[in-house]
Design an enzyme around this catalytic site. Structure first.
Site, PDB file in Angstrom:
ATOM      1  N   MET A 124       0.836  -1.204   0.000  1.00  0.00           N
ATOM      2  CA  MET A 124       0.000   0.000   0.000  1.00  0.00           C
ATOM      3  C   MET A 124       0.875   1.260   0.000  1.00  0.00           C
ATOM      4  O   MET A 124       0.402   2.353   0.286  1.00  0.00           O
ATOM      5  CB  MET A 124      -0.932   0.003   1.206  1.00  0.00           C
ATOM      6  N   LEU A 176       6.647   3.250   1.646  1.00  0.00           N
ATOM      7  CA  LEU A 176       7.585   2.122   1.716  1.00  0.00           C
ATOM      8  C   LEU A 176       8.686   2.332   2.745  1.00  0.00           C
ATOM      9  O   LEU A 176       9.148   3.446   2.961  1.00  0.00           O
ATOM     10  CB  LEU A 176       8.203   1.894   0.329  1.00  0.00           C
ATOM     11  N   GLY A 222      11.008  -2.762   5.582  1.00  0.00           N
ATOM     12  CA  GLY A 222      10.242  -4.016   5.589  1.00  0.00           C
ATOM     13  C   GLY A 222       9.786  -4.370   4.179  1.00  0.00           C
ATOM     14  O   GLY A 222       9.974  -5.503   3.704  1.00  0.00           O
ATOM     15  N   HIS A 223       9.200  -3.386   3.485  1.00  0.00           N
ATOM     16  CA  HIS A 223       8.785  -3.627   2.097  1.00  0.00           C
ATOM     17  C   HIS A 223      10.003  -3.985   1.227  1.00  0.00           C
ATOM     18  O   HIS A 223       9.938  -4.873   0.385  1.00  0.00           O
ATOM     19  CB  HIS A 223       8.149  -2.369   1.503  1.00  0.00           C
ATOM     20  N   GLN A 261     -10.367  -2.695   2.004  1.00  0.00           N
ATOM     21  CA  GLN A 261      -9.907  -3.371   3.221  1.00  0.00           C
ATOM     22  C   GLN A 261      -9.905  -2.448   4.435  1.00  0.00           C
ATOM     23  O   GLN A 261      -9.430  -2.834   5.496  1.00  0.00           O
ATOM     24  CB  GLN A 261      -8.533  -4.009   2.999  1.00  0.00           C
ATOM     25  N   GLY A 302       4.864 -10.238   4.006  1.00  0.00           N
ATOM     26  CA  GLY A 302       5.610 -10.117   5.243  1.00  0.00           C
ATOM     27  C   GLY A 302       4.921 -10.853   6.390  1.00  0.00           C
ATOM     28  O   GLY A 302       3.694 -10.825   6.503  1.00  0.00           O
ATOM     29  N   GLN A 304      -2.717 -12.358   7.774  1.00  0.00           N
ATOM     30  CA  GLN A 304      -2.888 -12.082   6.340  1.00  0.00           C
ATOM     31  C   GLN A 304      -2.183 -13.134   5.481  1.00  0.00           C
ATOM     32  O   GLN A 304      -2.746 -13.616   4.507  1.00  0.00           O
ATOM     33  CB  GLN A 304      -2.346 -10.686   6.029  1.00  0.00           C
ATOM     34  N   VAL A 333      10.959  -7.143   9.643  1.00  0.00           N
ATOM     35  CA  VAL A 333      12.075  -6.193   9.754  1.00  0.00           C
ATOM     36  C   VAL A 333      11.735  -5.205  10.863  1.00  0.00           C
ATOM     37  O   VAL A 333      10.640  -4.633  10.886  1.00  0.00           O
ATOM     38  CB  VAL A 333      12.316  -5.457   8.420  1.00  0.00           C
TER      39      VAL A 333
HETATM   40  P1  AMP Z   1       1.467  -2.902   3.469  1.00  0.00           P
HETATM   41  O1  AMP Z   1       2.020  -1.863   2.557  1.00  0.00           O
HETATM   42  O2  AMP Z   1       1.421  -2.484   4.901  1.00  0.00           O
HETATM   43  O3  AMP Z   1       0.177  -3.509   2.955  1.00  0.00           O
HETATM   44  O4  AMP Z   1       2.516  -4.089   3.448  1.00  0.00           O
HETATM   45  C1  AMP Z   1       2.908  -4.692   2.234  1.00  0.00           C
HETATM   46  C2  AMP Z   1       3.685  -5.945   2.542  1.00  0.00           C
HETATM   47  O5  AMP Z   1       4.849  -5.612   3.293  1.00  0.00           O
HETATM   48  C3  AMP Z   1       2.882  -6.940   3.392  1.00  0.00           C
HETATM   49  O6  AMP Z   1       3.122  -8.252   2.904  1.00  0.00           O
HETATM   50  C4  AMP Z   1       3.461  -6.731   4.763  1.00  0.00           C
HETATM   51  O7  AMP Z   1       3.367  -7.888   5.588  1.00  0.00           O
HETATM   52  C5  AMP Z   1       4.913  -6.432   4.436  1.00  0.00           C
HETATM   53  N1  AMP Z   1       5.534  -5.725   5.568  1.00  0.00           N
HETATM   54  C6  AMP Z   1       5.100  -4.593   6.163  1.00  0.00           C
HETATM   55  N2  AMP Z   1       5.891  -4.265   7.208  1.00  0.00           N
HETATM   56  C7  AMP Z   1       6.844  -5.231   7.281  1.00  0.00           C
HETATM   57  C8  AMP Z   1       7.962  -5.469   8.152  1.00  0.00           C
HETATM   58  N3  AMP Z   1       8.249  -4.659   9.178  1.00  0.00           N
HETATM   59  N4  AMP Z   1       8.702  -6.565   7.927  1.00  0.00           N
HETATM   60  C9  AMP Z   1       8.420  -7.398   6.902  1.00  0.00           C
HETATM   61  N5  AMP Z   1       7.392  -7.232   6.040  1.00  0.00           N
HETATM   62  C10 AMP Z   1       6.616  -6.161   6.229  1.00  0.00           C
END
Ligand code: AMP
Length: 283
Positions: free
Chosen positions: A30, A33, A36-37, A61, A147, A153, A176
């Site tokens: 989403m 970034l 983690g992303h 969502q 992640g 999820q 991360v």
């Molecule tokens: P989001 O943009 O929050 O929907 O996250 C996109 C993807 O990045 C999802 O698969 C999350 O689980 C992953 N993600 C978000 N934060 C982290 C993190 N701290 N460590 C690893 N993956 C992450």
């Protein structure tokens, strides 16, 4: 990096790569970034030939009382980060492009999505499954990267992929964290300095639970009790749930045995944060 905003342009870019024999890795996000992303992106780049990242703040969502409008959208910084990382395609559709007038089909997983975040965010996983199913149909990836921070999820998506015979393989990437232990999240941007200082109780409670288990504690209820007591000492933090679950089925466990996950959601002020840790115990 090729930035595409329509489903057709995205399909075309991927089809060209496939024609060359490239394997396709896909990272749905989403935006807003962070490292983690980028860990998902790097893993995709290591394992596949051609990496597509999507940035789409999926309105389906978010609940009516949630932060859809406030959700950060720093698109210029995001696309610069992805271009610098060497991503091949950035898919950035509008809500109109993803959900044209008259859109009326939903994907609804009914077991793994119940409980935990499914309790407090009714409709959330239906929105997630619907958008991820659409993205899979558009991108047609060989591998998709999620992640473990969003523990439930990943399990919901794995179930959807299995049940609906998607051919994509789901890859799970570890959490991360920042130096103070807090899991990176786009929503951390909402935290004031004070709130951030309070939020460290979340990874600390997980670390204490891990230590208790290493010292022989086997009662899930006992661990949850002591985590609750620890977090309650932080006055700005409200617990939504703490649970210890089977890491595959997400069913609650009473004893720490096999692969379990400790999962929790808290509010720090008005910001909702989730975190978890995986524990593997023989016997
Ligand atoms: P989001 O943009 O929050 O929907 O996250 C996109 C993807 O990045 C999802 O698969 C999350 O689980 C992953 N993600 C978000 N934060 C982290 C993190 N701290 N460590 C690893 N993956 C992450």
């Amino acid at each position: 990096m090729n930035i595409v905003r329509t489903r057709t342009a995205c399909r075309k870019a991927v089809a060209l790569a496939k024609k060359r024999g490239a394997s396709i890795g896909f990272v749905p996000t989403m935006g807003a970034l962070h490292a983690g992303h980028m860990a998902l992106v790097r893993r995709a780049q290591a394992e596949t030939d051609f990496v597509v990242v999507s940035i789409f703040v999926n309105p389906k969502q978010f609940g009516p009382q949630e932060d859809l409008r406030a959700y950060p959208r720093p698109f210029a910084a995001d696309s610069a980060m992805l271009a610098a990382a060497g991503v091949d395609v950035l898919f950035h559709p509008s809500a109109q492009e993803m959900y044209p007038r008259g859109f009326s089909t939903w994907v609804d997983e009914r077991v793994v999505s119940k409980g935990l975040c499914g309790n407090s965010r009714p409709g959330h996983f239906q929105g997630v499954c619907t958008v991820v199913a659409k993205l899979f149909m558009i991108v047609q990836p060989d591998y998709a990267y999620f992640g473990r921070k969003d523990f439930q999820q990943v399990r919901v998506i794995q179930r959807m992929v299995r049940d609906l015979d998607f051919t994509v393989a789901i890859r799970e990437v570890g959490i991360v964290r920042q130096d103070d232990g807090i899991a990176l999240s786009s929503r951390n941007a909402y935290l004031s300095r004070d709130e951030r200082a309070q939020a460290v109780c979340v990874p600390q409670a997980l670390a204490r639970a891990r230590r208790d288990i290493a010292n022989g504690q086997r009662s899930a209820a006992g661990i949850v009790r002591s985590m609750r007591a620890y977090i309650r000492a932080y006055q700005g933090v409200r617990i939504e749930y703490i649970a210890i679950i089977n890491a595959h089925t997400l069913e609650p466990v009473t004893l720490i045995r096999g692969a379990v996950a400790i999962v929790l959601a808290v509010f720090v002020g008005r910001t909702r944060l989730i975190d978890n840790c995986l524990i593997q115990r023989a016997g």
